[in-house]
Write a protein that holds these residues in place. Structure first.
Motif, PDB file in Angstrom:
ATOM      1  N   ASP A   1       0.870  -1.181   0.000  1.00 34.71           N
ATOM      2  CA  ASP A   1       0.000   0.000   0.000  1.00 34.71           C
ATOM      3  C   ASP A   1       0.904   1.228   0.000  1.00 34.71           C
ATOM      4  OD1 ASP A   1      -2.198  -1.597   0.099  1.00 34.71           O
ATOM      5  OD2 ASP A   1      -2.563  -1.353   2.241  1.00 34.71           O
ATOM      6  N   VAL A   2       0.751   2.056  -1.015  1.00 32.00           N
ATOM      7  CA  VAL A   2       1.661   3.210  -1.136  1.00 32.00           C
ATOM      8  C   VAL A   2       0.883   4.471  -1.501  1.00 32.00           C
ATOM      9  CG1 VAL A   2       3.588   1.764  -1.904  1.00 32.00           C
ATOM     10  CG2 VAL A   2       2.081   2.829  -3.607  1.00 32.00           C
ATOM     11  N   GLU A   3       1.562   5.583  -1.317  1.00 32.80           N
ATOM     12  CA  GLU A   3       1.045   6.856  -1.805  1.00 32.80           C
ATOM     13  C   GLU A   3       2.117   7.422  -2.742  1.00 32.80           C
ATOM     14  OE1 GLU A   3      -0.258   9.492   1.324  1.00 32.80           O
ATOM     15  OE2 GLU A   3      -0.107  11.266   0.016  1.00 32.80           O
ATOM     16  N   VAL A   4       1.779   7.561  -4.011  1.00 39.42           N
ATOM     17  CA  VAL A   4       2.753   8.050  -4.989  1.00 39.42           C
ATOM     18  C   VAL A   4       2.748   9.581  -4.968  1.00 39.42           C
ATOM     19  CG1 VAL A   4       3.455   8.046  -7.405  1.00 39.42           C
ATOM     20  CG2 VAL A   4       2.400   6.006  -6.396  1.00 39.42           C
ATOM     21  N   ILE A   5       3.950  10.133  -4.888  1.00 35.77           N
ATOM     22  CA  ILE A   5       4.049  11.598  -4.816  1.00 35.77           C
ATOM     23  C   ILE A   5       5.012  12.111  -5.891  1.00 35.77           C
ATOM     24  CG2 ILE A   5       3.571  11.719  -2.328  1.00 35.77           C
ATOM     25  CD1 ILE A   5       6.644  12.002  -1.911  1.00 35.77           C
ATOM     26  N   PRO A   6       4.813  13.353  -6.336  1.00 39.20           N
ATOM     27  CA  PRO A   6       5.780  13.926  -7.275  1.00 39.20           C
ATOM     28  C   PRO A   6       7.023  14.400  -6.515  1.00 39.20           C
ATOM     29  CG  PRO A   6       4.063  15.514  -6.812  1.00 39.20           C
ATOM     30  CD  PRO A   6       3.704  14.265  -6.051  1.00 39.20           C
ATOM     31  N   MET A   7       8.075  14.620  -7.241  1.00 31.69           N
ATOM     32  CA  MET A   7       9.351  14.988  -6.630  1.00 31.69           C
ATOM     33  C   MET A   7       9.249  16.233  -5.741  1.00 31.69           C
ATOM     34  SD  MET A   7      12.413  14.063  -6.360  1.00 31.69           S
ATOM     35  CE  MET A   7      13.231  13.219  -7.704  1.00 31.69           C
ATOM     36  N   ASP A   8       8.480  17.217  -6.183  1.00 30.86           N
ATOM     37  CA  ASP A   8       8.477  18.476  -5.419  1.00 30.86           C
ATOM     38  C   ASP A   8       7.626  18.391  -4.143  1.00 30.86           C
ATOM     39  OD1 ASP A   8       5.979  18.487  -6.471  1.00 30.86           O
ATOM     40  OD2 ASP A   8       6.253  20.264  -7.730  1.00 30.86           O
ATOM     41  N   TYR A   9       7.085  17.232  -3.876  1.00 34.37           N
ATOM     42  CA  TYR A   9       6.320  17.023  -2.630  1.00 34.37           C
ATOM     43  C   TYR A   9       7.196  16.399  -1.542  1.00 34.37           C
ATOM     44  CZ  TYR A   9       2.292  15.654   0.284  1.00 34.37           C
ATOM     45  OH  TYR A   9       1.380  15.511   1.311  1.00 34.37           O
ATOM     46  N   VAL A  10       8.460  16.166  -1.894  1.00 32.33           N
ATOM     47  CA  VAL A  10       9.324  15.348  -1.032  1.00 32.33           C
ATOM     48  C   VAL A  10       9.453  15.895   0.389  1.00 32.33           C
ATOM     49  CG1 VAL A  10      11.761  14.811  -0.661  1.00 32.33           C
ATOM     50  CG2 VAL A  10      10.644  14.101  -2.752  1.00 32.33           C
ATOM     51  N   ASN A  11       9.682  17.182   0.525  1.00 30.78           N
ATOM     52  CA  ASN A  11       9.876  17.712   1.877  1.00 30.78           C
ATOM     53  C   ASN A  11       8.600  17.640   2.716  1.00 30.78           C
ATOM     54  OD1 ASN A  11      12.657  18.241   1.833  1.00 30.78           O
ATOM     55  ND2 ASN A  11      12.285  20.017   0.526  1.00 30.78           N
ATOM     56  N   THR A  12       7.477  17.892   2.077  1.00 24.75           N
ATOM     57  CA  THR A  12       6.191  17.730   2.778  1.00 24.75           C
ATOM     58  C   THR A  12       6.001  16.272   3.203  1.00 24.75           C
ATOM     59  OG1 THR A  12       5.290  19.463   1.374  1.00 24.75           O
ATOM     60  CG2 THR A  12       3.710  18.128   2.601  1.00 24.75           C
ATOM     61  N   ALA A  13       6.348  15.381   2.292  1.00 27.95           N
ATOM     62  CA  ALA A  13       6.215  13.947   2.597  1.00 27.95           C
ATOM     63  C   ALA A  13       7.069  13.571   3.797  1.00 27.95           C
ATOM     64  CB  ALA A  13       6.608  13.122   1.380  1.00 27.95           C
ATOM     65  N   LEU A  14       8.276  14.130   3.859  1.00 33.40           N
ATOM     66  CA  LEU A  14       9.148  13.803   4.984  1.00 33.40           C
ATOM     67  C   LEU A  14       8.557  14.273   6.301  1.00 33.40           C
ATOM     68  CD1 LEU A  14      12.709  14.352   3.556  1.00 33.40           C
ATOM     69  CD2 LEU A  14      11.827  12.294   4.651  1.00 33.40           C
ATOM     70  N   GLU A  15       7.937  15.459   6.261  1.00 33.46           N
ATOM     71  CA  GLU A  15       7.275  15.942   7.481  1.00 33.46           C
ATOM     72  C   GLU A  15       6.145  14.989   7.872  1.00 33.46           C
ATOM     73  OE1 GLU A  15       6.078  19.918   6.512  1.00 33.46           O
ATOM     74  OE2 GLU A  15       8.172  20.524   6.202  1.00 33.46           O
ATOM     75  N   ARG A  16       5.424  14.498   6.881  1.00 34.85           N
ATOM     76  CA  ARG A  16       4.335  13.554   7.186  1.00 34.85           C
ATOM     77  C   ARG A  16       4.880  12.219   7.703  1.00 34.85           C
ATOM     78  NH1 ARG A  16       0.474  12.938   2.281  1.00 34.85           N
ATOM     79  NH2 ARG A  16      -0.241  11.259   3.678  1.00 34.85           N
ATOM     80  N   VAL A  17       6.012  11.765   7.163  1.00 39.58           N
ATOM     81  CA  VAL A  17       6.623  10.524   7.667  1.00 39.58           C
ATOM     82  C   VAL A  17       6.947  10.681   9.149  1.00 39.58           C
ATOM     83  CG1 VAL A  17       8.696   9.081   7.592  1.00 39.58           C
ATOM     84  CG2 VAL A  17       7.538   9.701   5.466  1.00 39.58           C
ATOM     85  N   ALA A  18       7.492  11.854   9.495  1.00 48.36           N
ATOM     86  CA  ALA A  18       7.865  12.084  10.897  1.00 48.36           C
ATOM     87  C   ALA A  18       6.645  12.021  11.811  1.00 48.36           C
ATOM     88  CB  ALA A  18       8.558  13.434  11.031  1.00 48.36           C
ATOM     89  N   LYS A  19       5.474  12.339  11.252  1.00 45.35           N
ATOM     90  CA  LYS A  19       4.230  12.278  12.040  1.00 45.35           C
ATOM     91  C   LYS A  19       3.496  10.943  11.841  1.00 45.35           C
ATOM     92  CE  LYS A  19       3.077  16.482  10.408  1.00 45.35           C
ATOM     93  NZ  LYS A  19       2.266  17.651  10.068  1.00 45.35           N
ATOM     94  N   ALA A  20       4.131  10.004  11.182  1.00 42.81           N
ATOM     95  CA  ALA A  20       3.523   8.692  10.883  1.00 42.81           C
ATOM     96  C   ALA A  20       2.241   8.845  10.077  1.00 42.81           C
ATOM     97  CB  ALA A  20       3.276   7.892  12.163  1.00 42.81           C
ATOM     98  N   ASP A  21       2.184   9.876   9.258  1.00 43.01           N
ATOM     99  CA  ASP A  21       0.981  10.140   8.468  1.00 43.01           C
ATOM    100  C   ASP A  21       1.165   9.620   7.042  1.00 43.01           C
ATOM    101  OD1 ASP A  21      -1.319  11.164   7.363  1.00 43.01           O
ATOM    102  OD2 ASP A  21      -0.494  13.187   7.108  1.00 43.01           O
ATOM    103  N   VAL A  22       1.329   8.313   6.909  1.00 43.86           N
ATOM    104  CA  VAL A  22       1.414   7.726   5.574  1.00 43.86           C
ATOM    105  C   VAL A  22       1.021   6.255   5.686  1.00 43.86           C
ATOM    106  CG1 VAL A  22       3.895   7.317   5.936  1.00 43.86           C
ATOM    107  CG2 VAL A  22       2.947   7.166   3.620  1.00 43.86           C
ATOM    108  N   LYS A  23       0.270   5.777   4.713  1.00 45.01           N
ATOM    109  CA  LYS A  23      -0.114   4.357   4.662  1.00 45.01           C
ATOM    110  C   LYS A  23       0.363   3.785   3.352  1.00 45.01           C
ATOM    111  CE  LYS A  23      -4.086   4.052   7.645  1.00 45.01           C
ATOM    112  NZ  LYS A  23      -5.515   3.746   7.690  1.00 45.01           N
ATOM    113  N   TYR A  24       1.397   2.947   3.373  1.00 45.85           N
ATOM    114  CA  TYR A  24       2.362   2.803   4.451  1.00 45.85           C
ATOM    115  C   TYR A  24       3.722   3.256   3.968  1.00 45.85           C
ATOM    116  CZ  TYR A  24      -1.032   0.464   7.351  1.00 45.85           C
ATOM    117  OH  TYR A  24      -2.130   0.200   8.119  1.00 45.85           O
ATOM    118  N   ARG A  25       3.789   3.594   2.692  1.00 46.88           N
ATOM    119  CA  ARG A  25       5.046   4.077   2.129  1.00 46.88           C
ATOM    120  C   ARG A  25       4.749   5.186   1.126  1.00 46.88           C
ATOM    121  NH1 ARG A  25       9.561   2.063   4.826  1.00 46.88           N
ATOM    122  NH2 ARG A  25       9.046  -0.070   5.428  1.00 46.88           N
ATOM    123  N   PHE A  26       5.593   6.218   1.143  1.00 47.62           N
ATOM    124  CA  PHE A  26       5.585   7.150   0.025  1.00 47.62           C
ATOM    125  C   PHE A  26       6.455   6.570  -1.077  1.00 47.62           C
ATOM    126  CE2 PHE A  26       4.753  10.504   3.319  1.00 47.62           C
ATOM    127  CZ  PHE A  26       3.533  10.919   2.811  1.00 47.62           C
TER     128      PHE A  26
END
Lengths: 301, 301
Positions: A264-289
């Motif tokens: 189960d992943v969430e596909v993101i574009p390259m320019d979303y990377v820093n936002t994604a990292l902030e969400r990873v730190a908050k465990a806000d992803v199911k289950y991999r970016f």
């Protein structure tokens, strides 16, 4: 032995890479060189390549090289070769260091796996590190058995519904509930412990039955205490394990293809990377970016 | 199922018992109820006894009972049965507690092993706890292989000559010599660690090769630190193990008989016990004291 799949001249049309923690285990700052778990389509193959043809799907996980001749390598455990070259940020004979998914030369053929057509590229990417790291020791330590009862041990009661109903596990155990732990004592053949933060091992050892196996996949900075006597009372073992060899990685991918299992992943574009990292730190992803890195090979980053 | 060999009416002509630490792991005061590892000649057998006849040699180790029906018991691991009854100082259904070699009823038949004629009684006694505790995990974890290279790891350089020349080991490694440890890194398939005092595990883990096994038989009061990352780097394991089941204990005795192996012991009379304990505390014994307990069953102690 060293056939290279060159992607220097032609960019992949489809390419996904997943980025993890940096070498200090801290999530920031993010560097693209940390990218690993890469999947793509072969757009060109060298004359010595036998495993892939143009149009095939290929994946590369944690490593891109090893000595190929030591006991580990000849026994399909390249992942434990003392000369193993990590996919990213590792000193490399061909350059100052490896660049993961940002490399312009990707990998020798041996370290790429074939991805069957029925698996989605994006859902397959996280298998090449995260899943093989779990599958490998389960296979090696005999914890894969058809019909086995599967229990999830978690700190989060709110994950129970999804685990039971969607992921199909049999039991869900709250790791800080003494009553639940007591009721499950001496019942488990094995535990795959993926936790990297410090945590006591005693309650996990007590869940194991005689000859039970606790496999540690996390890497806590501070070593935990080892309760020796509880190990002795049931000939239990604690083992560590790190990623997997190429043969077992391909086996894992083929198993996933046979049973049509992807992550189960969430596909993101390259320019979303820093936002994604902030969400990873908050465990806000199911289950991999999974980062769509197509057409970024010439990025100035 | 409960056939008892009664020795209440007739004292053994030959009887040897070995005494270990008391339940607090401290060597004094010495109580005769602590006696275990007992060997003797069957002078009388009950009508339900099938394994022994008068004149046979029999031995009893760490345990004298278990439930005989749980998974552990039915899989020849009575030593891990939750209802296992220790040979000495253990609450017992037939009395306040077990009395080891000072009992007037010794054991049910199942928990006695047959000692072949070619083994000396006195040299066999220590096998029933000390040796099975080493043999069991070596067998279970696949560390018995003909032609295997055997290294002794010791704190005592002065034991080297005897180990190499008389005991026939291949290598002798001083555990506190960094150069020797470094030279032997990544070379061992398994280590049997019999040390009960606290000691760091890292240097032992580093001696193991990929898939290497460190088996802990000692029981340090303080739990040691568990170096997780070094375990992960070679899929190494640490296990605990405690004594052995009856089937493997008999197998070990039969193996010893086939190869004519007994323990190096010093046989002492009963009234030497306190002196012997003082010598044990000074490590002044090669390698076990065995007490000749014949004709002591009615001792007032």
């Amino acid at each position: 032995m060293s056939q290279e799949i060159s992607v220097a001249e032609e960019q992949a049309v489809k390419a996904y890479g997943w980025a993890a923690r940096d070498s200090t285990q801290v999530l920031s700052p993010f560097h693209f060189t940390r990218r690993h778990e890469i999947v793509s389509e072969a757009t060109k193959v060298g004359c010595n390549v036998t495993k892939f043809k143009v149009g095939d799907m290929a994946g590369v996980g944690c490593m891109v090289g090893s000595c190929r001749s030591c006991d580990n390598c000849t026994q399909d455990s390249e992942n434990y070769c003392p000369k193993m070259v990590w996919m990213y940020n590792n000193p490399n004979k061909d350059g100052p260091r490896t660049f993961g998914g940002y490399s312009n030369k990707l990998v020798v053929e041996h370290f790429a796996v074939q991805i069957p057509e029925n698996l989605s590229l994006q859902g397959t990417a996280p298998m090449l590190c995260a899943r093989i790291t779990v599958y490998g020791p389960m296979r090696y330590f005999g914890l894969i058995e058809p019909g086995a009862k599967v229990t999830v041990i978690s700190t989060s009661p709110n994950k129970k519904k999804e685990a039971m109903e969607q992921l199909g596990v049999d039991e869900f155990l709250i790791s800080h509930d003494p009553e639940q732990l007591k009721a499950a004592m001496d019942t488990m053949d094995g535990i795959i412990d993926t936790v990297s933060v410090p945590h006591p091992l005693l309650s996990l050892i007590q869940l194991l039955n005689t000859n039970g196996k606790l496999i540690l996949l996390g890497a806590p900075v501070q070593p935990p205490e080892l309760p020796v006597f509880p190990l002795k009372l049931g000939r239990k073992l604690i083992a560590g394990s790190a990623t997997g060899g190429m043969k077992e990685t391909q086996e894992m991918i083929d198993f996933a293809a046979k049973h049509n299992i992807t992550a189960d992943v969430e596909v993101i574009p390259m320019d979303y990377v820093n936002t994604a990292l902030e969400r990873v730190a908050k465990a806000d992803v199911k289950y991999r970016f999974v980062i769509d890195v197509a057409n970024t090979l010439n990025s100035p980053y």
